[in-house]
Design a protein around this motif. Structure first.
Motif, PDB file in Angstrom:
ATOM      1  N   LEU A  23      56.703 109.039 -14.358  1.00 48.65           N
ATOM      2  CA  LEU A  23      56.653 109.176 -12.911  1.00 48.65           C
ATOM      3  C   LEU A  23      57.568 110.321 -12.505  1.00 48.65           C
ATOM      4  O   LEU A  23      58.718 110.397 -12.962  1.00 48.65           O
ATOM      5  CB  LEU A  23      57.115 107.873 -12.253  1.00 48.65           C
ATOM      6  CG  LEU A  23      57.332 107.893 -10.735  1.00 48.65           C
ATOM      7  CD1 LEU A  23      56.026 108.144  -9.996  1.00 48.65           C
ATOM      8  CD2 LEU A  23      57.973 106.582 -10.279  1.00 48.65           C
ATOM      9  N   ALA A  24      57.085 111.227 -11.668  1.00 45.07           N
ATOM     10  CA  ALA A  24      57.930 112.306 -11.180  1.00 45.07           C
ATOM     11  C   ALA A  24      58.973 111.744 -10.223  1.00 45.07           C
ATOM     12  O   ALA A  24      58.665 110.886  -9.396  1.00 45.07           O
ATOM     13  CB  ALA A  24      57.089 113.366 -10.470  1.00 45.07           C
ATOM     14  N   PRO A  25      60.211 112.214 -10.304  1.00 49.86           N
ATOM     15  CA  PRO A  25      61.263 111.731  -9.404  1.00 49.86           C
ATOM     16  C   PRO A  25      61.161 112.388  -8.032  1.00 49.86           C
ATOM     17  O   PRO A  25      61.736 113.439  -7.784  1.00 49.86           O
ATOM     18  CB  PRO A  25      62.553 112.119 -10.134  1.00 49.86           C
ATOM     19  CG  PRO A  25      62.177 113.312 -10.942  1.00 49.86           C
ATOM     20  CD  PRO A  25      60.735 113.139 -11.316  1.00 49.86           C
ATOM     21  N   MET A  26      60.411 111.755  -7.132  1.00 45.95           N
ATOM     22  CA  MET A  26      60.129 112.315  -5.811  1.00 45.95           C
ATOM     23  C   MET A  26      61.086 111.726  -4.781  1.00 45.95           C
ATOM     24  O   MET A  26      61.009 110.530  -4.459  1.00 45.95           O
ATOM     25  CB  MET A  26      58.674 112.032  -5.428  1.00 45.95           C
ATOM     26  CG  MET A  26      57.659 112.583  -6.420  1.00 45.95           C
ATOM     27  SD  MET A  26      55.942 112.069  -6.087  1.00 45.95           S
ATOM     28  CE  MET A  26      55.998 110.344  -6.633  1.00 45.95           C
ATOM     29  N   ALA A  27      61.990 112.540  -4.254  1.00 44.02           N
ATOM     30  CA  ALA A  27      62.958 112.058  -3.283  1.00 44.02           C
ATOM     31  C   ALA A  27      62.243 111.503  -2.061  1.00 44.02           C
ATOM     32  O   ALA A  27      61.383 112.159  -1.478  1.00 44.02           O
ATOM     33  CB  ALA A  27      63.894 113.191  -2.865  1.00 44.02           C
ATOM     34  N   GLY A  28      62.571 110.280  -1.680  1.00 41.72           N
ATOM     35  CA  GLY A  28      61.959 109.648  -0.525  1.00 41.72           C
ATOM     36  C   GLY A  28      60.639 108.977  -0.803  1.00 41.72           C
ATOM     37  O   GLY A  28      60.074 108.338   0.089  1.00 41.72           O
ATOM     38  N   ALA A  29      60.092 109.102  -2.011  1.00 42.50           N
ATOM     39  CA  ALA A  29      58.797 108.509  -2.329  1.00 42.50           C
ATOM     40  C   ALA A  29      58.808 107.827  -3.691  1.00 42.50           C
ATOM     41  O   ALA A  29      57.790 107.778  -4.374  1.00 42.50           O
ATOM     42  CB  ALA A  29      57.697 109.565  -2.275  1.00 42.50           C
ATOM     43  N   CYS A  30      59.977 107.336  -4.106  1.00 50.74           N
ATOM     44  CA  CYS A  30      60.102 106.636  -5.389  1.00 50.74           C
ATOM     45  C   CYS A  30      60.789 105.286  -5.192  1.00 50.74           C
ATOM     46  O   CYS A  30      61.878 105.040  -5.734  1.00 50.74           O
ATOM     47  CB  CYS A  30      60.906 107.479  -6.380  1.00 50.74           C
ATOM     48  SG  CYS A  30      59.956 108.733  -7.237  1.00 50.74           S
ATOM     49  N   PRO A  31      60.189 104.394  -4.420  1.00 51.99           N
ATOM     50  CA  PRO A  31      60.809 103.073  -4.259  1.00 51.99           C
ATOM     51  C   PRO A  31      60.858 102.334  -5.587  1.00 51.99           C
ATOM     52  O   PRO A  31      60.067 102.624  -6.504  1.00 51.99           O
ATOM     53  CB  PRO A  31      59.883 102.378  -3.263  1.00 51.99           C
ATOM     54  CG  PRO A  31      58.563 103.045  -3.439  1.00 51.99           C
ATOM     55  CD  PRO A  31      58.875 104.478  -3.753  1.00 51.99           C
ATOM     56  N   PRO A  32      61.767 101.377  -5.732  1.00 53.30           N
ATOM     57  CA  PRO A  32      61.850 100.644  -7.000  1.00 53.30           C
ATOM     58  C   PRO A  32      60.526 100.048  -7.451  1.00 53.30           C
ATOM     59  O   PRO A  32      60.226 100.040  -8.648  1.00 53.30           O
ATOM     60  CB  PRO A  32      62.883  99.556  -6.694  1.00 53.30           C
ATOM     61  CG  PRO A  32      63.771 100.172  -5.657  1.00 53.30           C
ATOM     62  CD  PRO A  32      62.854 100.991  -4.801  1.00 53.30           C
ATOM     63  N   ALA A  33      59.700  99.572  -6.514  1.00 52.36           N
ATOM     64  CA  ALA A  33      58.444  98.932  -6.900  1.00 52.36           C
ATOM     65  C   ALA A  33      57.533  99.868  -7.672  1.00 52.36           C
ATOM     66  O   ALA A  33      56.815  99.433  -8.586  1.00 52.36           O
ATOM     67  CB  ALA A  33      57.721  98.425  -5.644  1.00 52.36           C
ATOM     68  N   LEU A  34      57.545 101.149  -7.339  1.00 54.45           N
ATOM     69  CA  LEU A  34      56.692 102.108  -8.038  1.00 54.45           C
ATOM     70  C   LEU A  34      57.176 102.306  -9.469  1.00 54.45           C
ATOM     71  O   LEU A  34      56.376 102.322 -10.419  1.00 54.45           O
ATOM     72  CB  LEU A  34      56.674 103.434  -7.286  1.00 54.45           C
ATOM     73  CG  LEU A  34      55.789 104.541  -7.855  1.00 54.45           C
ATOM     74  CD1 LEU A  34      54.348 104.072  -8.007  1.00 54.45           C
ATOM     75  CD2 LEU A  34      55.859 105.795  -6.976  1.00 54.45           C
TER      76      LEU A  34
END
Length: 356
Positions: A23-34
């Motif tokens: 998974l790419a580390p996307m600031a603001g779009a990487c909640p723990p659930a993902l």
């Protein structure tokens, strides 16, 4: 082709993965659930910690560990030098932004990012198996601390010279980010991010030939075909960002997710209009207006990001994708609304079938 699969087996064994999908580390779009969903499917979860303070970093890591025993990475930006401030130009930018959102007061530009050193301390305390960098290289003392703690370092690069520099600095792997990628470009120099737009399938084999550490492909990969192609060209793993954004676990605004589903490659644009740093987003109304000849040039990062904060927040509340910071890579339309675990499995099983 068998050599490509063997390479992924070595990579997965070394870094504690079942499948070479990151998974790419996307600031603001990487909640723990993902990340939990990706890790449960055997891939690597990710946290884009750019906007997070130490307590938030530790809470994120705790939540992912509570939901999965899978691996994850935590990513931070290497800070740019302090930006040159130009009050007169900032006033022009504020006036322009006032046409797209609330009036922007002068003091809005003074907001600063979380302290990099404090983020690094929190990362060491969180103890992820992997950390990653973007926009440059970690300082040598921090690299030494990572190695003392047994934490691997993945360095994001956008050119062959950056890849060689990362290997010399002690990176355990390099993430070769092509210009197709959504979100911010990882160039070490902010100016190079605009000048050097190298596509992934030109960059990837060149980087693989130039370094001896594993190479992870990033940018424009969102299905099994892209995964297989990246592995044939020398990658040991593949990092996917936009391809996960429509998954329910990502939790992005429905207007953003719906727009991604309709976006052709040419419906994205490289812009500095949101943050002052070059990134690829949907070519919405604001992005097009900001690129017009009569629009003021964006302020440098992080001043521009601070100035656009009110507009971006208003757009989120209103569900207005024409003003929204809607990052998207050029393969956005390939993103599906399936659960993230299903995306991981489909990408990997399909890639193996193509490579067999």
């Amino acid at each position: 082709m068998s050599a490509a699969l063997h390479r992924t087996e070595i990579f997965c064994s070394r870094f504690g993965l079942q499948v070479p999908i990151l998974l790419a580390p996307m600031a603001g779009a990487c909640p723990p659930a993902l990340s939990v969903a990706v890790a449960k499917a055997g891939g690597l979860g990710a946290c884009g910690a750019l906007l997070m303070g130490p307590d938030e970093i530790l809470a994120w890591a705790g939540a992912v560990r509570a939901g999965s025993n899978g691996a994850f990475q935590i990513n931070t930006w290497i800070p740019d030098p302090a930006p040159a401030r130009d009050p007169a130009h900032e006033a022009q930018v504020r006036d322009f932004l006032g046409r797209w959102g609330p009036e922007v007061p002068p003091e809005a530009a003074d907001v600063v990012p979380p302290a990099f050193d404090a983020q690094c301390r929190a990362i060491l305390e969180a103890g992820p198996p992997i950390v990653s960098s973007i926009m440059g290289l970690y300082p040598a003392p921090f690299v030494a601390e990572l190695k003392q703690h047994g934490i691997a370092w993945f360095a994001t690069v956008t050119t062959v010279s950056e890849a060689r520099a990362a290997e010399r600095a002690g990176a355990d792997a390099v993430v070769a980010q092509g210009s197709e990628a959504g979100g911010h470009r990882g160039s070490f120099d902010a100016g190079d991010a605009e000048r050097q737009q190298v596509g992934l399938f030109a960059l990837l084999p060149a980087v693989a030939d130039a370094v001896s550490v594993p190479v992870i492909a990033a940018g424009g990969v969102a299905d099994a075909r892209g995964v297989a192609a990246a592995l044939i060209l020398g990658a040991s793993g593949v990092q996917i960002g936009t391809g996960f954004l429509r998954c329910p676990e990502a939790g992005i605004h429905p207007a953003w997710a719906d727009a991604i589903a309709l976006a052709a490659p040419e419906d994205t644009a490289v812009t500095r209009a949101f943050s002052g740093r070059t990134g690829r987003s949907l070519a919405n109304g604001y992005v097009r207006a900001a690129a017009a000849a009569d629009a003021p040039a964006p302020a440098p990062y992080p001043v521009q990001r601070a100035l656009t904060a009110a507009m971006r927040a208003t757009a989120q509340t209103a569900g207005d994708v024409q003003r929204m910071q809607a990052w998207a890579g050029q393969s956005a339309r390939l993103a599906s609304a399936d659960p993230a675990g299903a995306v991981v499995r489909r990408c990997w099983e399909g890639a193996k079938a193509l490579l067999s």
